[in-house]
Scaffold this motif. Structure first.
Motif, PDB file in Angstrom:
ATOM      1  N   LEU A 123     -22.751  -3.094 -23.222  1.00  0.00           N
ATOM      2  CA  LEU A 123     -22.167  -2.200 -22.220  1.00  0.00           C
ATOM      3  C   LEU A 123     -22.027  -2.896 -20.874  1.00  0.00           C
ATOM      4  CD1 LEU A 123     -23.883   1.255 -22.945  1.00  0.00           C
ATOM      5  CD2 LEU A 123     -21.515   0.588 -23.362  1.00  0.00           C
ATOM      6  N   ALA A 124     -23.031  -3.704 -20.516  1.00  0.00           N
ATOM      7  CA  ALA A 124     -22.954  -4.453 -19.262  1.00  0.00           C
ATOM      8  C   ALA A 124     -21.763  -5.415 -19.291  1.00  0.00           C
ATOM      9  CB  ALA A 124     -24.256  -5.206 -19.015  1.00  0.00           C
ATOM     10  N   MET A 125     -21.555  -6.066 -20.451  1.00  0.00           N
ATOM     11  CA  MET A 125     -20.404  -6.975 -20.581  1.00  0.00           C
ATOM     12  C   MET A 125     -19.092  -6.207 -20.478  1.00  0.00           C
ATOM     13  SD  MET A 125     -21.707  -9.477 -23.673  1.00  0.00           S
ATOM     14  CE  MET A 125     -20.129 -10.323 -23.725  1.00  0.00           C
ATOM     15  N   ALA A 126     -19.021  -5.046 -21.133  1.00  0.00           N
ATOM     16  CA  ALA A 126     -17.789  -4.250 -21.085  1.00  0.00           C
ATOM     17  C   ALA A 126     -17.478  -3.807 -19.667  1.00  0.00           C
ATOM     18  CB  ALA A 126     -17.928  -3.040 -22.008  1.00  0.00           C
ATOM     19  N   VAL A 127     -18.507  -3.403 -18.920  1.00  0.00           N
ATOM     20  CA  VAL A 127     -18.297  -2.978 -17.535  1.00  0.00           C
ATOM     21  C   VAL A 127     -17.842  -4.149 -16.674  1.00  0.00           C
ATOM     22  CG1 VAL A 127     -19.463  -2.132 -15.465  1.00  0.00           C
ATOM     23  CG2 VAL A 127     -19.895  -1.045 -17.667  1.00  0.00           C
ATOM     24  N   ALA A 128     -18.475  -5.317 -16.881  1.00  0.00           N
ATOM     25  CA  ALA A 128     -18.113  -6.491 -16.084  1.00  0.00           C
ATOM     26  C   ALA A 128     -16.698  -6.963 -16.373  1.00  0.00           C
ATOM     27  CB  ALA A 128     -19.109  -7.622 -16.351  1.00  0.00           C
ATOM     28  N   LEU A 129     -16.247  -6.813 -17.607  1.00  0.00           N
ATOM     29  CA  LEU A 129     -14.943  -7.340 -18.015  1.00  0.00           C
ATOM     30  C   LEU A 129     -13.857  -6.274 -18.043  1.00  0.00           C
ATOM     31  CD1 LEU A 129     -16.170  -9.591 -20.974  1.00  0.00           C
ATOM     32  CD2 LEU A 129     -15.837 -10.219 -18.582  1.00  0.00           C
ATOM     33  N   ARG A 130     -14.153  -5.094 -17.567  1.00  0.00           N
ATOM     34  CA  ARG A 130     -13.182  -3.992 -17.622  1.00  0.00           C
ATOM     35  C   ARG A 130     -11.969  -4.298 -16.734  1.00  0.00           C
ATOM     36  NH1 ARG A 130     -16.574  -3.054 -13.580  1.00  0.00           N
ATOM     37  NH2 ARG A 130     -15.845  -2.004 -11.691  1.00  0.00           N
ATOM     38  N   PRO A 131     -10.823  -3.713 -17.059  1.00  0.00           N
ATOM     39  CA  PRO A 131      -9.656  -3.858 -16.172  1.00  0.00           C
ATOM     40  C   PRO A 131      -9.960  -3.243 -14.806  1.00  0.00           C
ATOM     41  CG  PRO A 131      -8.999  -2.975 -18.313  1.00  0.00           C
ATOM     42  CD  PRO A 131     -10.499  -2.941 -18.274  1.00  0.00           C
ATOM     43  N   ARG A 132      -9.586  -3.933 -13.764  1.00  0.00           N
ATOM     44  CA  ARG A 132      -9.842  -3.450 -12.410  1.00  0.00           C
ATOM     45  C   ARG A 132      -8.529  -3.065 -11.733  1.00  0.00           C
ATOM     46  NH1 ARG A 132     -14.064  -6.609 -13.672  1.00  0.00           N
ATOM     47  NH2 ARG A 132     -16.072  -6.226 -12.672  1.00  0.00           N
ATOM     48  N   PHE A 133      -8.511  -1.883 -11.163  1.00  0.00           N
ATOM     49  CA  PHE A 133      -7.326  -1.393 -10.482  1.00  0.00           C
ATOM     50  C   PHE A 133      -7.515  -1.575  -8.974  1.00  0.00           C
ATOM     51  CE2 PHE A 133      -7.689   0.880 -14.484  1.00  0.00           C
ATOM     52  CZ  PHE A 133      -6.418   0.725 -15.008  1.00  0.00           C
ATOM     53  N   ALA A 134      -6.510  -2.122  -8.355  1.00  0.00           N
ATOM     54  CA  ALA A 134      -6.595  -2.429  -6.936  1.00  0.00           C
ATOM     55  C   ALA A 134      -6.746  -1.160  -6.097  1.00  0.00           C
ATOM     56  CB  ALA A 134      -5.352  -3.199  -6.493  1.00  0.00           C
ATOM     57  N   ARG A 135      -7.336  -1.343  -4.924  1.00  0.00           N
ATOM     58  CA  ARG A 135      -7.471  -0.258  -3.960  1.00  0.00           C
ATOM     59  C   ARG A 135      -6.822  -0.678  -2.647  1.00  0.00           C
ATOM     60  NH1 ARG A 135     -13.923   1.214  -4.599  1.00  0.00           N
ATOM     61  NH2 ARG A 135     -13.918   1.756  -6.829  1.00  0.00           N
ATOM     62  N   LEU A 136      -6.578   0.295  -1.809  1.00  0.00           N
ATOM     63  CA  LEU A 136      -6.072  -0.030  -0.482  1.00  0.00           C
ATOM     64  C   LEU A 136      -7.194  -0.674   0.329  1.00  0.00           C
ATOM     65  CD1 LEU A 136      -3.992   3.158   0.399  1.00  0.00           C
ATOM     66  CD2 LEU A 136      -3.124   0.892  -0.211  1.00  0.00           C
ATOM     67  N   PRO A 137      -6.896  -1.690   1.119  1.00  0.00           N
ATOM     68  CA  PRO A 137      -7.940  -2.377   1.886  1.00  0.00           C
ATOM     69  C   PRO A 137      -8.463  -1.505   3.019  1.00  0.00           C
ATOM     70  CG  PRO A 137      -5.782  -3.172   2.539  1.00  0.00           C
ATOM     71  CD  PRO A 137      -5.551  -2.250   1.378  1.00  0.00           C
ATOM     72  N   ASP A 138      -9.707  -1.768   3.410  1.00  0.00           N
ATOM     73  CA  ASP A 138     -10.282  -1.050   4.551  1.00  0.00           C
ATOM     74  C   ASP A 138     -10.486  -1.964   5.755  1.00  0.00           C
ATOM     75  OD1 ASP A 138     -12.344  -2.620   3.666  1.00  0.00           O
ATOM     76  OD2 ASP A 138     -13.647  -0.967   3.046  1.00  0.00           O
ATOM     77  N   ASP A 139     -10.027  -3.221   5.644  1.00  0.00           N
ATOM     78  CA  ASP A 139     -10.183  -4.167   6.749  1.00  0.00           C
ATOM     79  C   ASP A 139      -8.845  -4.586   7.353  1.00  0.00           C
ATOM     80  OD1 ASP A 139      -9.323  -5.516   4.502  1.00  0.00           O
ATOM     81  OD2 ASP A 139     -10.610  -7.274   4.817  1.00  0.00           O
ATOM     82  N   ARG A 140      -7.771  -3.911   6.976  1.00  0.00           N
ATOM     83  CA  ARG A 140      -6.443  -4.197   7.517  1.00  0.00           C
ATOM     84  C   ARG A 140      -5.723  -2.880   7.790  1.00  0.00           C
ATOM     85  NH1 ARG A 140      -4.409  -7.747   2.662  1.00  0.00           N
ATOM     86  NH2 ARG A 140      -6.135  -6.646   1.679  1.00  0.00           N
ATOM     87  N   PRO A 141      -4.773  -2.891   8.723  1.00  0.00           N
ATOM     88  CA  PRO A 141      -4.033  -1.654   9.003  1.00  0.00           C
ATOM     89  C   PRO A 141      -3.266  -1.175   7.771  1.00  0.00           C
ATOM     90  CG  PRO A 141      -3.688  -3.262  10.759  1.00  0.00           C
ATOM     91  CD  PRO A 141      -4.398  -3.977   9.648  1.00  0.00           C
ATOM     92  N   VAL A 142      -3.385   0.107   7.467  1.00  0.00           N
ATOM     93  CA  VAL A 142      -2.663   0.732   6.366  1.00  0.00           C
ATOM     94  C   VAL A 142      -1.821   1.867   6.943  1.00  0.00           C
ATOM     95  CG1 VAL A 142      -2.828   1.974   4.185  1.00  0.00           C
ATOM     96  CG2 VAL A 142      -4.472   0.151   4.710  1.00  0.00           C
ATOM     97  N   LEU A 143      -0.519   1.829   6.697  1.00  0.00           N
ATOM     98  CA  LEU A 143       0.401   2.825   7.234  1.00  0.00           C
ATOM     99  C   LEU A 143       0.835   3.781   6.137  1.00  0.00           C
ATOM    100  CD1 LEU A 143       2.674   0.500   9.412  1.00  0.00           C
ATOM    101  CD2 LEU A 143       0.647   1.776  10.133  1.00  0.00           C
ATOM    102  N   ARG A 144       0.778   5.065   6.458  1.00  0.00           N
ATOM    103  CA  ARG A 144       1.328   6.090   5.584  1.00  0.00           C
ATOM    104  C   ARG A 144       2.649   6.562   6.169  1.00  0.00           C
ATOM    105  NH1 ARG A 144      -1.709   6.296   0.803  1.00  0.00           N
ATOM    106  NH2 ARG A 144      -3.936   6.140   1.306  1.00  0.00           N
ATOM    107  N   ARG A 145       3.329   7.412   5.429  1.00  0.00           N
ATOM    108  CA  ARG A 145       4.648   7.864   5.876  1.00  0.00           C
ATOM    109  C   ARG A 145       4.574   8.570   7.230  1.00  0.00           C
ATOM    110  NH1 ARG A 145       9.449   8.070   3.291  1.00  0.00           N
ATOM    111  NH2 ARG A 145       8.415   7.267   1.416  1.00  0.00           N
ATOM    112  N   ALA A 146       3.522   9.344   7.455  1.00  0.00           N
ATOM    113  CA  ALA A 146       3.394  10.042   8.732  1.00  0.00           C
ATOM    114  C   ALA A 146       3.153   9.083   9.894  1.00  0.00           C
ATOM    115  CB  ALA A 146       2.255  11.060   8.655  1.00  0.00           C
ATOM    116  N   ASP A 147       2.572   7.907   9.597  1.00  0.00           N
ATOM    117  CA  ASP A 147       2.285   6.929  10.654  1.00  0.00           C
ATOM    118  C   ASP A 147       3.523   6.163  11.087  1.00  0.00           C
ATOM    119  OD1 ASP A 147      -0.497   7.519  10.400  1.00  0.00           O
ATOM    120  OD2 ASP A 147      -0.582   6.193   8.655  1.00  0.00           O
ATOM    121  N   ALA A 148       4.443   5.923  10.162  1.00  0.00           N
ATOM    122  CA  ALA A 148       5.615   5.088  10.448  1.00  0.00           C
ATOM    123  C   ALA A 148       6.839   5.634   9.719  1.00  0.00           C
ATOM    124  CB  ALA A 148       5.338   3.644  10.040  1.00  0.00           C
TER     125      ALA A 148
END
Length: 428
Positions: free
Chosen positions: A122-147
């Motif tokens: 199970l530990a191996m399966a968790v480590a090797l699972r497909p990873r889905f990207a997330r929005l960064p929290d260290d760079r500016p992120v603009l939504r439609r209302a922002d721009a």
């Protein structure tokens, strides 16, 4: 950062032709190509990297030949793409087998042995699972209302290239731009590197958006969820099977045990890489075609030229950061003011790059097969492909009023990214 040209004239030491240049850039002879490429190319990391580069260049030239003979490079899934998809599914199947087997061992127990084996699997399966990207929290992120105006421009470009628009726009300090997906629902993200955005004309920015959005519909399997996450998983597998440095005792035995699985994982990764290489290169040519459709052929060619001298922008930003570091405490006090001026100085520097430097870099590219990486055709071939056939007019135009409103929407992000460059340094 000076933008004034520093003219110099001399005779070519090889052929005697008159050379006129700028001291800030490499002095070379257009007649005999003396000193056209004084810097040695970066060595490839081993035989595999050399082979990938050679294959990438061969693919790029072959695809350009297809265009020259009247081919249209349709976005399609050829045999290699289908095999890549099947191989990626097999990679994910292994992870699924680890997960199911681990649960089964936990359920069976087997006097504690199953519990231990199940936990490991199970530990191996968790480590090797497909990873889905997330929005960064260290760079500016603009939504439609922002721009809203910037998103409206992206919407117009998306319609012109026949694809769906994006859900979020990330702003960073790279001399680059990209698209990707994030989250389980596969939402779309556009990343704009401000150093690149700031040195482009309005129509070149439209062409840039056309190129990036064009990746969503041109058959590039690397941008897909199945193959993209499989490549990430294989990279993770290779990391776990990497040999222990400076081993001793039991570690030597572990390294020996890891040899076979490491070679197997490396082989599968290289196979999947090669199966997707031609599709990735075709996707770049198709994305360039969408860039021309959205912003015009002239704008797309101008974008290629800007990408060709991207290293000059990186050098200029590093100089800015280094000058701030040398000033120490005073630089920190003046960081805000310097950040506000940074983009104007960068634009002025890039505008001062002489035409003969562009030509030199095009010739260097033809010699080296310059490209961003092996998934991109050499830049000079991409430029040549754009110039084949009649010029295409722009489907989307960026007028001065719209550009002004977009600049206002990006003002906070511009200041934040510039402050980071001046305060923290620039790696590029």
């Amino acid at each position: 950062m000076t933008s004034a040209a520093e003219q110099i004239t001399q005779a070519c030491p090889e052929c005697g032709a008159r050379i006129e240049g700028d001291r800030r850039f490499t002095l070379w002879c257009a007649a005999c190509e003396w000193n056209v490429d004084p810097a040695k190319p970066e060595p490839e990391r081993g035989r595999v990297d050399r082979a990938r580069r050679a294959l990438a260049r061969a693919y790029g030239e072959k695809l350009l030949g297809e265009v020259a003979q009247g081919g249209v490079l349709p976005a399609r899934r050829d045999t290699s793409a289908v095999l890549a998809y099947a191989l990626a599914l097999a990679v994910h199947a292994v992870t699924a087998v680890l997960l199911v087997t681990g649960v089964w061992c936990l359920v069976r127990g087997w006097g504690g042995v199953g519990m231990v084996a199940g936990a490991i699997l199970l530990a191996m399966a968790v480590a090797l699972r497909p990873r889905f990207a997330r929005l960064p929290d260290d760079r500016p992120v603009l939504r439609r209302a922002d721009a809203p105006e910037l998103f409206a421009l992206v919407d117009d470009v998306a319609r012109s290239v026949g694809t769906r628009t994006v859900d979020a726009i990330v702003v960073d300090d790279e001399v680059n731009a990209s698209v990707s997906t994030y989250g389980l629902r596969g939402r779309r993200r556009l990343t704009i590197g401000l150093p690149l955005w700031e040195i482009l004309t309005p129509q070149e920015r439209v062409a840039l958006l056309g190129h990036e959005l064009g990746h969503y519909g041109n058959g590039d399997t690397r941008h897909g969820v199945v193959v993209g996450t499989a490549l990430q998983s294989l990279g993770q597998w290779r990391y776990y099977f990497a040999p222990i440095p400076n081993p001793s005792g039991v570690q030597i035995l572990v390294n020996l045990v890891y040899v076979v699985p490491r070679l197997f994982v490396h082989g599968v990764l290289m196979l999947l890489d090669q199966l997707t290489l031609r599709t990735a290169q075709r996707a770049e040519y198709l994305a360039d075609r969408e860039a021309a459709r959205a912003g015009s052929t002239d704008a797309a060619v101008g974008l290629m030229d800007r990408l060709l001298i991207a290293d000059s922008a990186v050098t200029a930003l590093r100089r800015e950061a280094n000058q701030a570091a040398l000033r120490g405490h005073r630089a920190a006090q003046r960081a805000e003011a310097r950040a506000e001026e940074l983009w104007d100085r960068l634009a002025a520097h890039m505008a001062s790059v002489p035409g003969h430097e562009y030509e030199r870099l095009r010739r260097v590219g033809a010699r080296r097969g310059h490209s961003v990486d092996s998934t991109h055709p050499p830049t000079h071939l991409r430029r040549a492909c754009l110039l084949r056939g009649p010029a295409v007019p722009a489907a989307v135009t960026a007028d001065a009023d719209r550009e002004g409103r977009i600049a206002g929407e990006l003002a906070a992000a511009r200041a934040e990214v510039a402050r980071g460059i001046v305060r923290d340094g620039y790696q590029g």
